[in-house]
Design an enzyme around this catalytic site. Structure first.
Site, PDB file in Angstrom:
ATOM      1  N   SER A 238       0.779  -1.241   0.133  1.00  0.00           N
ATOM      2  CA  SER A 238       0.082   0.039  -0.094  1.00  0.00           C
ATOM      3  C   SER A 238       0.960   1.247   0.047  1.00  0.00           C
ATOM      4  CB  SER A 238      -0.937  -0.099   1.156  1.00  0.00           C
ATOM      5  OG  SER A 238      -1.489   1.331   1.433  1.00  0.00           O
TER       6      SER A 238
ATOM      7  N   HIS B 228      -1.147  -1.368  -4.114  1.00  0.00           N
ATOM      8  CA  HIS B 228      -2.240  -1.044  -3.327  1.00  0.00           C
ATOM      9  C   HIS B 228      -2.621   0.421  -3.215  1.00  0.00           C
ATOM     10  CE1 HIS B 228      -5.970  -2.218  -1.101  1.00  0.00           C
ATOM     11  NE2 HIS B 228      -5.792  -1.271  -0.157  1.00  0.00           N
TER      12      HIS B 228
ATOM     13  N   ASP C 250      -4.966   3.453  -1.921  1.00  0.00           N
ATOM     14  CA  ASP C 250      -6.045   3.824  -0.976  1.00  0.00           C
ATOM     15  C   ASP C 250      -6.614   5.183  -1.153  1.00  0.00           C
ATOM     16  OD1 ASP C 250      -6.025   1.579   0.825  1.00  0.00           O
ATOM     17  OD2 ASP C 250      -4.237   2.093   1.246  1.00  0.00           O
TER      18      ASP C 250
ATOM     19  N   MET D  64      -9.316   8.051  -0.373  1.00  0.00           N
ATOM     20  CA  MET D  64     -10.260   8.262   0.789  1.00  0.00           C
ATOM     21  C   MET D  64     -10.888   9.674   0.759  1.00  0.00           C
ATOM     22  SD  MET D  64      -7.700   6.989   3.909  1.00  0.00           S
ATOM     23  CE  MET D  64      -6.924   5.626   4.004  1.00  0.00           C
TER      24      MET D  64
ATOM     25  N   HIS E 216      -8.357   0.877  -3.766  1.00  0.00           N
ATOM     26  CA  HIS E 216      -9.134   0.689  -2.876  1.00  0.00           C
ATOM     27  C   HIS E 216      -9.970   1.866  -2.630  1.00  0.00           C
ATOM     28  CE1 HIS E 216      -9.595  -0.460   1.775  1.00  0.00           C
ATOM     29  NE2 HIS E 216     -10.999  -0.256   0.992  1.00  0.00           N
TER      30      HIS E 216
ATOM     31  N   MET F 117     -12.177   4.235  -0.696  1.00  0.00           N
ATOM     32  CA  MET F 117     -12.962   4.181   0.712  1.00  0.00           C
ATOM     33  C   MET F 117     -13.591   5.585   0.653  1.00  0.00           C
ATOM     34  SD  MET F 117      -9.970   2.748   2.933  1.00  0.00           S
ATOM     35  CE  MET F 117      -8.606   3.185   1.746  1.00  0.00           C
TER      36      MET F 117
ATOM     37  N   MET G   6     -11.487  -6.040   5.584  1.00  0.00           N
ATOM     38  CA  MET G   6     -10.744  -5.273   6.186  1.00  0.00           C
ATOM     39  C   MET G   6     -10.351  -5.837   7.741  1.00  0.00           C
ATOM     40  SD  MET G   6     -10.095  -2.648   4.425  1.00  0.00           S
ATOM     41  CE  MET G   6      -9.092  -1.643   5.698  1.00  0.00           C
TER      42      MET G   6
ATOM     43  N   GLY H 115      -9.173   3.873   6.895  1.00  0.00           N
ATOM     44  CA  GLY H 115      -8.961   5.252   7.313  1.00  0.00           C
ATOM     45  C   GLY H 115      -7.415   5.639   7.475  1.00  0.00           C
TER      46      GLY H 115
ATOM     47  N   ASP I  82      -6.459  -6.460   4.454  1.00  0.00           N
ATOM     48  CA  ASP I  82      -5.942  -5.230   4.379  1.00  0.00           C
ATOM     49  C   ASP I  82      -6.066  -4.779   5.599  1.00  0.00           C
ATOM     50  OD1 ASP I  82      -5.209  -2.715   3.829  1.00  0.00           O
ATOM     51  OD2 ASP I  82      -6.784  -2.079   2.672  1.00  0.00           O
ATOM     52  N   GLY I  83      -4.741  -4.379   6.509  1.00  0.00           N
ATOM     53  CA  GLY I  83      -4.614  -3.615   7.623  1.00  0.00           C
ATOM     54  C   GLY I  83      -3.848  -4.401   8.801  1.00  0.00           C
TER      55      GLY I  83
HETATM   56  C1  DX5 Z   1      -6.333   1.384   5.715  1.00  0.00           C
HETATM   57  C2  DX5 Z   1      -5.866   1.248   4.291  1.00  0.00           C
HETATM   58  C3  DX5 Z   1      -4.784   0.043   4.264  1.00  0.00           C
HETATM   59  C4  DX5 Z   1      -3.504   0.785   4.713  1.00  0.00           C
HETATM   60  C5  DX5 Z   1      -2.701  -0.540   5.519  1.00  0.00           C
HETATM   61  O1  DX5 Z   1      -7.613   2.237   5.722  1.00  0.00           O
HETATM   62  O2  DX5 Z   1      -6.989   0.588   3.457  1.00  0.00           O
HETATM   63  O3  DX5 Z   1      -4.452  -0.194   2.712  1.00  0.00           O
HETATM   64  O4  DX5 Z   1      -2.778   1.235   3.921  1.00  0.00           O
HETATM   65  O5  DX5 Z   1      -1.557   0.058   6.043  1.00  0.00           O
HETATM   66  P1  DX5 Z   1      -0.911  -1.011   7.060  1.00  0.00           P
HETATM   67  O6  DX5 Z   1      -0.534  -2.321   6.373  1.00  0.00           O
HETATM   68  O7  DX5 Z   1       0.062  -0.551   7.549  1.00  0.00           O
HETATM   69  O8  DX5 Z   1      -1.987  -1.579   8.136  1.00  0.00           O
HETATM   70 ZN    ZN Z   2      -6.302  -0.301   1.546  1.00  0.00          ZN
END
Ligand code: DX5
Ligand code: ZN
Length: 234
Positions: A17, A40, A42, A44, A73, A75, A144, A149, A182-183
């Site tokens: 990510s 990946h 993200d 947001m 992804h 969000m 998730m 976030g 993810d996470g």
């Molecule tokens: C969180 C994101 C993730 C995040 C993961 O909302 O969707 O993709 O970047 O980061 P790590 O691997 O550091 O938990």
């Molecule tokens: Zn993500």
């Protein structure tokens, strides 16, 4: 590595990510993860989640710059309005949240018609059963393993029963849908997620926080591969 050929990516996929990357040096950061399966990304909107990252213009440049395909992804609220644009700019995979979608099946079909893989994501509080009606319309389900976030949060093991239920349901249907987590995924948690049925792993801090991101990817891949056995049980 052709992202549209599941066989070519092997039994497990590692998707770093870029939320954990240095945004001011993005081209260099992308070059450091050239052995990843997907990048990946993200997105947001500060509505669906309490954080703001980037939108189509930035992702378009990442698409032009990245040596590996994009796993976007979203969000965001109103995915119907925004998701097709990411498929149109060339993202190999576009995932939106079930909780935000008014018509998830119609949107999945639209994404596929634009040549992208279609993914659906669920937050920790959303049940496995809420996906059973739509599962066959998707190429990927994202479970998730933190509240979406922010990067750098701790993996939530209480999400594993949901992952196991989805893996069992996919097996029952003979589905080849990818199961993504993810996470909080890293060397100490990836085995548990792989054993529960995940085959596609997002890792932010665990990859970009490492001295050698390419070696971190290979180490995660080896551990995940060793513990993954969803297909073997099919
Ligand atoms: C969180 C994101 C993730 C995040 C993961 O909302 O969707 O993709 O970047 O980061 P790590 O691997 O550091 O938990
Ligand atoms: Zn993500």
């Amino acid at each position: 590595m052709p992202a549209d050929d599941p066989a070519a990516t092997g039994p497990v996929r590692i998707n770093p990510s870029i939320l954990a990357a240095d945004f001011a040096r993005m081209a260099d950061e992308l070059a450091r993860i050239a052995n990843a399966d997907f990048v990946h990304v993200d997105v947001m909107d500060n509505h669906f989640v309490p954080n703001l990252t980037f939108g189509p213009q930035m992702v378009g440049r990442i698409q032009e710059t990245s040596p590996v395909p994009l796993d976007v992804h979203l969000m965001i609220d109103e995915p119907e309005r925004w998701a097709p644009g990411y498929a149109e700019l060339g993202a190999a995979s576009v995932t939106f949240h079930l909780e935000a979608a008014a018509e998830p099946v119609a949107l999945a079909r639209r994404l596929r018609s634009l040549g992208s893989r279609a993914g659906v994501a669920v937050k920790p509080g959303t049940s496995a059963e809420s996906l059973y009606d739509v599962l066959d319309e998707f190429d990927q389900i994202l479970v998730m393993t933190v509240e979406p976030g922010f990067g750098g949060q701790s993996f939530m093991p209480e999400t594993m029963p949901k992952l196991r239920a989805l893996a069992a349901e996919a097996r029952r249907r003979g589905s080849d849908v990818w199961l993504q987590v993810d996470g909080g995924i890293g060397e100490s948690t990836i085995a548990e997620a792989a054993a529960a049925g995940a085959d596609t792993f997002v890792a932010g801090s665990a990859v970009f926080g490492a001295a050698h991101p390419d070696r971190a990817i290979e180490a995660l891949r080896t551990t995940a591969h060793r513990h993954h056995h969803r297909r073997a049980r099919a």
